[in-house]
Design a protein around this motif. Structure first.
Motif, mmCIF file in Angstrom:
data_model
loop_
_atom_site.group_PDB
_atom_site.id
_atom_site.type_symbol
_atom_site.label_atom_id
_atom_site.label_comp_id
_atom_site.label_asym_id
_atom_site.label_seq_id
_atom_site.Cartn_x
_atom_site.Cartn_y
_atom_site.Cartn_z
ATOM 1 N N ARG A 91 0.823 -1.205 0.000
ATOM 2 C CA ARG A 91 0.000 0.000 0.000
ATOM 3 C C ARG A 91 0.862 1.263 0.000
ATOM 4 O O ARG A 91 0.595 2.219 -0.746
ATOM 5 C CB ARG A 91 -0.926 0.001 1.208
ATOM 6 C CG ARG A 91 -1.920 1.148 1.221
ATOM 7 C CD ARG A 91 -2.857 1.073 2.408
ATOM 8 N NE ARG A 91 -3.864 2.124 2.339
ATOM 9 C CZ ARG A 91 -4.783 2.335 3.285
ATOM 10 N NH1 ARG A 91 -4.817 1.558 4.360
ATOM 11 N NH2 ARG A 91 -5.661 3.308 3.146
ATOM 12 N N GLY A 92 1.913 1.264 0.820
ATOM 13 C CA GLY A 92 2.800 2.418 0.851
ATOM 14 C C GLY A 92 3.523 2.636 -0.464
ATOM 15 O O GLY A 92 3.655 3.775 -0.939
ATOM 16 N N ARG A 104 1.107 4.090 -3.099
ATOM 17 C CA ARG A 104 0.856 5.514 -2.842
ATOM 18 C C ARG A 104 2.027 6.376 -3.295
ATOM 19 O O ARG A 104 1.863 7.387 -3.986
ATOM 20 C CB ARG A 104 0.595 5.737 -1.350
ATOM 21 C CG ARG A 104 -0.803 5.376 -0.879
ATOM 22 C CD ARG A 104 -0.985 5.834 0.557
ATOM 23 N NE ARG A 104 -2.355 5.647 1.008
ATOM 24 C CZ ARG A 104 -2.798 6.042 2.197
ATOM 25 N NH1 ARG A 104 -1.971 6.655 3.043
ATOM 26 N NH2 ARG A 104 -4.055 5.847 2.552
ATOM 27 N N CYS A 105 3.236 5.965 -2.901
ATOM 28 C CA CYS A 105 4.416 6.771 -3.221
ATOM 29 C C CYS A 105 4.713 6.758 -4.713
ATOM 30 O O CYS A 105 5.043 7.807 -5.286
ATOM 31 C CB CYS A 105 5.615 6.252 -2.443
ATOM 32 S SG CYS A 105 5.536 6.647 -0.674
ATOM 33 N N ALA A 127 2.317 9.092 -6.427
ATOM 34 C CA ALA A 127 2.608 10.502 -6.154
ATOM 35 C C ALA A 127 3.871 10.955 -6.878
ATOM 36 O O ALA A 127 3.904 12.035 -7.499
ATOM 37 C CB ALA A 127 2.753 10.715 -4.647
ATOM 38 N N TRP A 133 0.681 1.287 -12.710
ATOM 39 C CA TRP A 133 -0.388 0.410 -12.230
ATOM 40 C C TRP A 133 -0.338 -0.956 -12.900
ATOM 41 O O TRP A 133 -0.572 -1.982 -12.256
ATOM 42 C CB TRP A 133 -1.743 1.089 -12.448
ATOM 43 C CG TRP A 133 -1.971 2.250 -11.529
ATOM 44 C CD1 TRP A 133 -1.381 2.450 -10.308
ATOM 45 C CD2 TRP A 133 -2.819 3.374 -11.739
ATOM 46 N NE1 TRP A 133 -1.816 3.632 -9.742
ATOM 47 C CE2 TRP A 133 -2.703 4.224 -10.598
ATOM 48 C CE3 TRP A 133 -3.667 3.770 -12.774
ATOM 49 C CZ2 TRP A 133 -3.407 5.407 -10.473
ATOM 50 C CZ3 TRP A 133 -4.370 4.961 -12.656
ATOM 51 C CH2 TRP A 133 -4.244 5.766 -11.517
ATOM 52 N N PRO A 159 -0.337 1.882 5.769
ATOM 53 C CA PRO A 159 0.788 1.816 4.822
ATOM 54 C C PRO A 159 2.138 1.862 5.529
ATOM 55 O O PRO A 159 2.292 2.513 6.563
ATOM 56 C CB PRO A 159 0.584 3.045 3.940
ATOM 57 C CG PRO A 159 -0.188 4.003 4.799
ATOM 58 C CD PRO A 159 -1.071 3.160 5.672
ATOM 59 N N TYR A 176 6.304 2.605 4.735
ATOM 60 C CA TYR A 176 7.088 3.339 3.756
ATOM 61 C C TYR A 176 8.580 3.032 3.921
ATOM 62 O O TYR A 176 9.098 2.979 5.044
ATOM 63 C CB TYR A 176 6.868 4.843 3.909
ATOM 64 C CG TYR A 176 5.431 5.259 3.684
ATOM 65 C CD1 TYR A 176 4.912 5.359 2.402
ATOM 66 C CD2 TYR A 176 4.588 5.537 4.763
ATOM 67 C CE1 TYR A 176 3.599 5.737 2.183
ATOM 68 C CE2 TYR A 176 3.271 5.909 4.558
ATOM 69 C CZ TYR A 176 2.781 6.010 3.271
ATOM 70 O OH TYR A 176 1.470 6.377 3.065
#
Length: 460
Positions: free
Chosen positions: A117-118, A121-122, A125, A172, A249, A251
């Protein structure tokens, strides 16, 4: 436990079983595992390659339709714009395509869904931020160089707007591939993108007519890219387990950025090597000779299709086995992948040796003179096939810095040979430079994998 110790132990158990006249359970299970891995690898690679080939056929049909609808000049503008996009897209992805495959596969193998998940997200971004920077810089350069926004300028602007959407789609789809759905990860870029471009272009031409030229094609490309990104996001949601959405998440910024930076350099070296040879050839040879070389290079590239399919399916498996420290399976995978790629590539040289003159002749009069350079290029491709997906054994096992140095050295050797050989031997010199670079790269990679991991990627 070291995989060599495990192999010795297995042989001792099998020997003890034979001596005591008991069923050879260990041996049969071992062979079963090997057969299962081989079937999984070859079937998955065949599916990956079939989707890629089908998508290439669709792309060829769409480009043929585009050329007929737009005319040669407008079609040339569109191809020019997308060629620039392909290079700038490396800056938008900033190395996260292979990075996401590697870490998602590793975290899945260890059940670390918070890290997945982390990472997602990163990577999203950072890809958006990098794409915004590249797009703004491209738009600024375009405004300074072509302030009037003529047909080519508008086409370049629309294609530049598509870059962030394509970069996100790539990230993705890489995550989907890392989760094990390798065939599904191919659909957005190989199938959906090309189909939507064709359909959207036909609709635009029906509405505004053929006067839109390359701008119509670029608009269709932009809309199709948004559509393929949406499909990639949908597939990712389907593949993600519920734990990814519920766990907090985790990281690991430094590790992700370090690996992505090395992967970006590797991508840059790989992307510019072949075009640099063409540029050097263009400085010493006339356009006709350059066309002969490009035709031979395209025919030789057909030989790499089997390796492409094997690499596409094997890469997440390499990351998964390395994360679990299963070096025995890594060794089996390396050998099976090399055998599959080599066997799949063997049909191509047999065909091209016998019918190379005829196939080159399809390009036009005089192209058959590139037969000898074609044979030289095939030698380089054969070495690459025999080594298997050796580069992925480096990038998927935390050896990306060594791989970066090897790719840099390969580029330096290939370009140096090109500068020496092309002025004297023409397109034959260009072919020797490319083939030698391929051979050196794969020999160095093989040695590094053997030394670093104890894994031999050979057909024997």
């Amino acid at each position: 436990m070291d995989w060599r110790v495990s192999q010795v132990s297995g042989r001792m158990i099998a020997l003890f079983t034979i001596l005591t006249k008991q069923p050879a359970i260990v041996s049969v299970r071992s062979e079963g595992r090997l057969s299962a891995l081989a079937m999984t690898l070859y079937r998955g690679s065949a599916a990956f390659l079939a989707i890629y080939g089908f998508g290439s056929a669709i792309s060829f049909g769409v480009h043929l339709l585009m050329a007929r609808l737009l005319g040669a000049q407008s079609y040339g503008y569109f191809v020019y714009a997308t060629s620039w996009m392909a290079m700038l897209l490396l800056g938008c992805n900033i190395g996260f395509k292979p990075t996401v495959i590697r870490f998602v596969a590793a975290y899945k193998a260890r059940g670390e869904w918070g890290a997945v998940r982390g990472l997602l997200r990163c990577s999203m971004a950072w890809t958006i931020a990098a794409s915004a920077v590249i797009t703004i810089l491209s738009a600024s350069a375009l405004w300074l160089l072509r302030p009037g926004f003529d047909e080519l300028g508008t086409t370049l602007a629309l294609v530049a707007l598509a870059m962030p959407f394509m970069a996100l789609s790539d990230v993705w789809s890489s995550a989907v591939r890392g989760l094990g759905a390798v065939a599904r990860s191919q659909y957005p870029a190989s199938i959906v993108q090309h189909v939507l471009v064709g359909i959207t272009l036909v609709i635009i031409v029906l509405v505004v007519g053929e006067n839109g030229g390359a701008v119509s094609a670029a608009g269709a490309f932009l809309l199709a890219t948004i559509g393929s990104m949406t499909v990639a996001r949908f597939f990712l949601r389907l593949e993600l387990p519920r734990q990814v959405l519920t766990l907090p998440p985790c990281y690991f910024f430094a590790e992700w950025l370090r690996v992505a930076g090395s992967n970006l350099l590797i991508s840059l070296f790989q992307a510019v090597r072949a075009p640099l040879i063409v540029v050097i050839s263009g400085a010493y040879l006339d356009a006709q000779q350059l066309a002969y070389y490009v035709a031979a290079h395209r025919l030789a590239n057909v030989m790499s299709l089997a390796l492409l399919g094997i690499s596409g399916f094997a890469s997440p498996l390499i990351a998964q086995y390395f994360a679990l420290a299963d070096f025995s399976k890594l060794q089996s995978l390396a050998q099976l992948a090399a055998r599959g790629a080599f066997a799949g590539a063997l049909a191509t040289p047999l065909l091209l040796v016998g019918f190379g003159y005829d196939l080159l002749g399809l390009f036009g009069a005089g192209f058959a003179t590139a037969y000898t350079p074609l044979m030289v290029l095939l030698c380089g491709e054969l070495v690459a096939a025999a080594a298997g997906p050796i580069g992925f054994f480096m990038t998927m096992t935390n050896r990306q810095r060594i791989a970066t140095r090897i790719e840099a050295a390969t580029s330096a050797i290939a370009v140096g040979l090109a500068l020496v050989l092309i002025p004297r031997y023409g397109i034959l010199g260009a072919a020797v430079a490319v083939a030698a670079g391929s051979a050196v790269r794969n020999i160095f990679m093989f040695a590094a994998v053997w030394r670093q991991l104890g894994v031999r990627s050979t057909i024997f």
